[in-house]
Structures are given as structure tokens and as C-alpha cells.
Design a protein around this motif. Structure first.
Motif, short mmCIF file in Angstrom:
data_model
loop_
_atom_site.label_atom_id
_atom_site.label_comp_id
_atom_site.label_asym_id
_atom_site.label_seq_id
_atom_site.Cartn_x
_atom_site.Cartn_y
_atom_site.Cartn_z
N SER A 3 0.81 -1.26 0.09
CA SER A 3 -0.14 -0.19 0.08
C SER A 3 0.93 1.33 -0.08
N PRO A 4 0.64 2.30 -0.86
CA PRO A 4 1.41 3.45 -0.81
C PRO A 4 1.33 4.37 0.44
N THR A 5 2.21 5.09 0.76
CA THR A 5 2.01 5.92 1.82
C THR A 5 1.12 7.14 1.01
N LEU A 6 0.45 8.19 1.92
CA LEU A 6 -0.26 9.22 1.24
C LEU A 6 0.47 9.94 0.17
N LEU A 7 1.80 10.21 0.61
CA LEU A 7 2.52 11.01 -0.26
C LEU A 7 2.89 10.33 -1.56
N GLU A 8 3.11 8.99 -1.67
CA GLU A 8 3.44 8.27 -2.71
C GLU A 8 2.04 8.16 -3.70
N ALA A 9 0.83 8.18 -2.89
CA ALA A 9 -0.44 8.06 -3.52
C ALA A 9 -0.69 9.46 -4.25
N LEU A 10 -0.29 10.48 -3.79
CA LEU A 10 -0.63 11.82 -4.25
C LEU A 10 0.06 11.96 -5.51
N LEU A 11 1.40 11.72 -5.39
CA LEU A 11 2.41 12.08 -6.37
C LEU A 11 2.44 11.09 -7.66
#
Length: 156
Positions: A3-11
Motif C-alpha cells: 500500500s502506498p503512503t499518502l505522499l506516494e499516492a498523491l504523487l
């Protein structure tokens, strides 16, 4: 895939893309209708939209929109059955990223007129997450009501 971190998911939402049934996604319907219309026009022109970022409810098969509310409602109005999403599985990661970014405790140099909107955002986000955890179907009902109103206003 992890699962991605929030930052990874946003970027990099495309990297973590999953197609989720639209019926399993809830979102706060306080959106700018012009923004929804703009994305809906893109869909009607055959363009694909950037995946939205959602967080998985810990006990139900529901997901709440974190980023991409306008895109979500444009796709909902367009009656799509699935939506491309980057899924964050853990609310802890979301809260960590917000805390790390200073959203919960802005620096003392921030003036009153800046601090108040940040605190309002914090309280709104906190309540959104609590409401989602306690009663995930309530957001579904609110969204269905919102969608019904939008369709009725388009007919008139």
C-alpha cells in the motif's frame, strides 16, 4: 504490491492504480459544481482522469475519497461503474503525513488569519474520518441525495 503512503499516492497515483466499484466509494459532497462540470466535460470528450486517492475503511469494504472529490463526482454523474484509485490502506499513514506536514500544529509564526482555516481543515478532516469510521453508509446516503439533486437540476 504494498500500500502506498499518502505522499506516494498523491504523487504517483497511476503506479498504485486499482479499479474500485463506484458503489464502494464515499465522499463529502461539498464540491464546486463548476469543477465537477469541468471534469465531466473531459470524460465526455473521451479523456481519462487521474486516479483519485482513497483510504480503505478498516472494517467494511468501503473507501473514502482523500483527494479527487471533483473527479469522483464527475465520474459518479457520468454513471461509471468503476473508478481508478490509489488506495491507502492505513489511516495511520494518512495522519502521520498530515502531522509531519504541520497540518495539526502550524508554526507559531502563522498568523491568526492563517491558523484559523488550518484548524478548521483539521477539525473537518478529523470529523470526516471519524464519521467514516463510525457510519460509513451515512456518506453513501448523503452522496446519493446529492446526486439525485444534481440530476433533477439538470433536467430543469
Amino acid at each position: 504490491m504494498r500500500s502506498p503512503t499518502l505522499l506516494e499516492a498523491l504523487l504517483y497515483p497511476e503506479k498504485y492504480r486499482e479499479d474500485i466499484p463506484i458503489s464502494q466509494i464515499v465522499a463529502d459532497p461539498k464540491v464546486d459544481l463548476n469543477g465537477v462540470a469541468r471534469y465531466k466535460s473531459q470524460l465526455q470528450a473521451g479523456k481519462s482522469l487521474r486516479p483519485i486517492v482513497v483510504v480503505k475503511h478498516p472494517h467494511t469494504p468501503l473507501f473514502a475519497v482523500i483527494d479527487g472529490h471533483h473527479r469522483f463526482f464527475a465520474q459518479l454523474e457520468s454513471e461509471q461503474s468503476t473508478i481508478a484509485c490509489a488506495v491507502i490502506q492505513d489511516l495511520t499513514g494518512l495522519l502521520y503525513e498530515l502531522s509531519k506536514g504541520g497540518w495539526f500544529q502550524p508554526p507559531s509564526s502563522v498568523t491568526k488569519c492563517r491558523r484559523r482555516p488550518i484548524l478548521e481543515l483539521h477539525n473537518t478532516l478529523r470529523q470526516y474520518i471519524l464519521d467514516f469510521q463510525e457510519n460509513p453508509t451515512q456518506l453513501q446516503q448523503i452522496m446519493q441525495h446529492w446526486l439525485k439533486q444534481q440530476r433533477e437540476s439538470q433536467r430543469n
